[in-house]
Write a protein that holds these residues in place. Structure first.
Motif, short mmCIF file in Angstrom:
data_model
loop_
_atom_site.label_atom_id
_atom_site.label_comp_id
_atom_site.label_asym_id
_atom_site.label_seq_id
_atom_site.Cartn_x
_atom_site.Cartn_y
_atom_site.Cartn_z
N VAL A 106 0.84 -1.20 0.00
CA VAL A 106 0.00 0.00 0.00
C VAL A 106 0.88 1.25 0.00
CG1 VAL A 106 -1.64 1.35 1.36
CG2 VAL A 106 -1.99 -1.10 1.06
N ALA A 107 1.96 1.21 0.79
CA ALA A 107 2.88 2.35 0.83
C ALA A 107 3.55 2.55 -0.54
CB ALA A 107 3.93 2.14 1.91
N ASP A 108 3.92 1.44 -1.19
CA ASP A 108 4.49 1.53 -2.54
C ASP A 108 3.52 2.22 -3.49
OD1 ASP A 108 6.81 0.25 -1.80
OD2 ASP A 108 6.24 -1.71 -2.60
N ALA A 109 2.27 1.78 -3.42
CA ALA A 109 1.25 2.31 -4.33
C ALA A 109 0.93 3.77 -4.03
CB ALA A 109 -0.01 1.46 -4.25
N ALA A 110 1.20 4.22 -2.80
CA ALA A 110 0.85 5.57 -2.39
C ALA A 110 1.91 6.60 -2.78
CB ALA A 110 0.62 5.62 -0.88
N ALA A 111 3.07 6.16 -3.23
CA ALA A 111 4.13 7.09 -3.64
C ALA A 111 3.84 7.59 -5.05
CB ALA A 111 5.49 6.40 -3.59
N GLY A 112 3.90 8.90 -5.23
CA GLY A 112 3.53 9.49 -6.51
C GLY A 112 4.60 9.36 -7.58
N PHE A 113 4.24 9.73 -8.78
CA PHE A 113 5.15 9.85 -9.93
C PHE A 113 5.13 11.29 -10.41
CE2 PHE A 113 3.78 5.40 -10.25
CZ PHE A 113 4.94 4.71 -10.63
N ASP A 114 6.27 11.82 -10.82
CA ASP A 114 6.30 13.04 -11.60
C ASP A 114 6.58 12.60 -13.03
OD1 ASP A 114 6.79 15.37 -12.98
OD2 ASP A 114 8.15 16.23 -11.50
N VAL A 115 5.54 12.56 -13.85
CA VAL A 115 5.67 11.92 -15.16
C VAL A 115 6.56 12.71 -16.12
CG1 VAL A 115 3.44 10.77 -14.93
CG2 VAL A 115 3.57 13.00 -16.08
N THR A 116 6.96 13.93 -15.73
CA THR A 116 7.89 14.67 -16.59
C THR A 116 9.30 14.11 -16.50
OG1 THR A 116 8.41 16.33 -14.90
CG2 THR A 116 6.54 16.78 -16.36
N VAL A 117 9.61 13.43 -15.38
CA VAL A 117 10.97 12.92 -15.20
C VAL A 117 11.00 11.44 -14.81
CG1 VAL A 117 11.98 15.15 -14.62
CG2 VAL A 117 10.97 13.75 -12.81
N ASP A 118 9.92 10.90 -14.23
CA ASP A 118 9.89 9.51 -13.77
C ASP A 118 9.24 8.62 -14.82
OD1 ASP A 118 10.84 10.40 -11.29
OD2 ASP A 118 8.81 10.68 -10.50
N VAL A 119 9.90 7.48 -15.11
CA VAL A 119 9.19 6.51 -15.94
C VAL A 119 7.99 6.02 -15.15
CG1 VAL A 119 11.19 5.77 -17.27
CG2 VAL A 119 10.66 4.61 -15.13
N PRO A 120 6.87 5.73 -15.80
CA PRO A 120 5.62 5.44 -15.08
C PRO A 120 5.51 4.00 -14.61
CG PRO A 120 5.22 5.43 -17.42
CD PRO A 120 6.67 5.81 -17.25
N PHE A 121 6.64 3.44 -14.17
CA PHE A 121 6.67 2.03 -13.78
C PHE A 121 7.72 1.84 -12.70
CE2 PHE A 121 8.67 -2.12 -13.96
CZ PHE A 121 7.63 -3.01 -14.16
N ARG A 122 7.37 1.08 -11.66
CA ARG A 122 8.38 0.67 -10.69
C ARG A 122 8.00 -0.70 -10.13
NH1 ARG A 122 6.35 5.45 -7.87
NH2 ARG A 122 4.74 4.84 -6.37
N ALA A 123 9.01 -1.44 -9.69
CA ALA A 123 8.80 -2.79 -9.18
C ALA A 123 9.64 -3.02 -7.94
CB ALA A 123 9.15 -3.82 -10.26
N SER A 124 9.10 -3.78 -7.00
CA SER A 124 9.80 -4.14 -5.77
C SER A 124 9.59 -5.63 -5.52
CB SER A 124 9.27 -3.33 -4.57
OG SER A 124 9.34 -1.94 -4.82
N LEU A 125 10.56 -6.24 -4.84
CA LEU A 125 10.48 -7.67 -4.56
C LEU A 125 10.66 -7.90 -3.06
CD1 LEU A 125 10.27 -10.55 -5.70
CD2 LEU A 125 12.77 -10.56 -5.91
N TYR A 126 9.70 -8.59 -2.45
CA TYR A 126 9.72 -8.84 -1.01
C TYR A 126 9.75 -10.34 -0.74
CZ TYR A 126 8.20 -3.99 -1.07
OH TYR A 126 8.11 -2.65 -1.30
N ARG A 127 10.65 -10.73 0.20
CA ARG A 127 10.65 -12.11 0.68
C ARG A 127 9.85 -12.15 1.97
NH1 ARG A 127 14.93 -15.75 -0.15
NH2 ARG A 127 16.38 -14.00 -0.25
N VAL A 128 8.78 -12.96 1.99
CA VAL A 128 7.89 -13.00 3.15
C VAL A 128 7.93 -14.35 3.86
CG1 VAL A 128 6.35 -11.26 2.19
CG2 VAL A 128 5.94 -13.67 1.68
N GLY A 129 8.84 -15.23 3.43
CA GLY A 129 8.98 -16.54 4.05
C GLY A 129 9.99 -17.36 3.28
N VAL A 130 10.22 -18.58 3.73
CA VAL A 130 11.15 -19.46 3.02
C VAL A 130 10.53 -19.79 1.65
CG1 VAL A 130 12.31 -21.68 3.03
CG2 VAL A 130 11.97 -20.43 5.17
N ASP A 131 11.21 -19.39 0.60
CA ASP A 131 10.73 -19.60 -0.77
C ASP A 131 9.33 -19.01 -0.99
OD1 ASP A 131 13.07 -20.81 -1.52
OD2 ASP A 131 12.32 -22.86 -1.22
#
Length: 292
Positions: A106-131
């Protein structure tokens, strides 16, 4: 009308009508998440992070819109498509307790973009357990819509499968990119300086229809409108009994209409009675996908 296809591009690529609206709203408040579209995919099993990074990069190469920024040139914004050589994806694995992953997404989704300088895509990877992992992607609406997210996830998984096997995705190049569509749309709509163009006729029609629409509908609300829009809201759930639903369907069929149109008419009547005016305007979001 012109056929939508790959065309020779000018040195400065304009924005489509939809992109222009998104750009205008974004520049009012670049911190706003109102037009962010999140996607989260849970991944179970042994994960090849390097292959996943390469797969996300493959998708950015495949879809120009995901690596496009919209800086201002002169007085107007343009589409600036990032070079393939500039596509570099780093998925640093973040360790998270399984109970906290939703809050983080939710926090990731709540961060804005400035489309004049930011590409409109970002990705994050979270480990939440073994495999156990969660890939979280956020795309700005200037580059995608809700219907884009399933194909986007599918492309990532296809590319990941190819990368894990030591290859590259074998998909066919896209028939058209969004920049091709933009130029096609501009040709179809024509110039606002031409009174006979499609866009001029549409503007003339809607300017007349909406000429006297009140800025605020005088509804009997239970608290004053805030001076600044908060975008906060609530959801009220209710059920329509089956017999009423069936009656509405019969009514729609009787008048060669749809269930949506019948319910829309009922809403307009309700708003008219509550406000004491017949000048009712209801905004309805649509996909706007007139072409494949």
């Amino acid at each position: 009308r012109p056929v939508l296809g790959v065309v020779e591009r000018p040195s400065v690529i304009p924005l489509s009508q939809a992109q222009s609206r998104m750009w205008f709203i974004n520049q009012f408040d670049t911190s706003s998440p109102a037009y962010n579209i999140p996607l989260a995919v849970r991944l179970s099993g042994a994960l090849d992070v390097v292959a996943l990074e390469a797969a996300v990069g493959d998708v950015l190469v495949r879809h120009e819109s995901l690596r496009t920024t919209f800086p201002v040139v002169g007085e107007l914004p343009r589409q600036l498509i990032g070079s393939v050589s500039d596509v570099a994806v780093e998925l640093a694995v973040v360790e998270l307790d399984a109970g906290g992953v939703q809050e983080r997404i939710v926090a990731d989704a709540a961060a804005g973009f400035d489309v004049t300088v930011d590409v409109p895509f970002r990705a994050s990877l979270y480990r939440v357990g073994v495999d156990e992992f969660v890939l979280a992607i956020v795309v700005h609406h200037i580059a995608a819509d809700g219907a884009s997210m399933a194909p986007l996830a599918a492309d990532v998984m296809v590319a990941y499968g190819a990368r894990v096997a030591g290859g590259v995705p074998g998909w066919e190049p896209l028939a058209v990119q969004y920049a091709d569509y933009t130029l096609w749309q501009r040709e179809v709509l024509g110039s606002e300086d031409d009174p006979g163009s499609v866009v001029s006729r549409q503007l003339e029609f809607w300017s007349g229809v909406l000429a006297d629409v009140p800025d605020v509908l005088p509804l009997p609300i239970d608290h004053p409108r805030p001076s600044r829009q908060s975008t906060m809201g609530a959801t009220t759930k209710f059920e329509i009994p089956a017999d009423i639903r069936n009656a509405l369907m019969r009514l729609a069929s009787q008048y060669d209409s749809t269930l949506f149109m019948v319910v829309h008419a009922a809403l307009a009547l309700l708003l008219a009675r509550l406000s004491g005016t017949e000048d009712i305007t209801v905004g309805t979001p649509i996909a706007g996908r007139g072409e494949a």
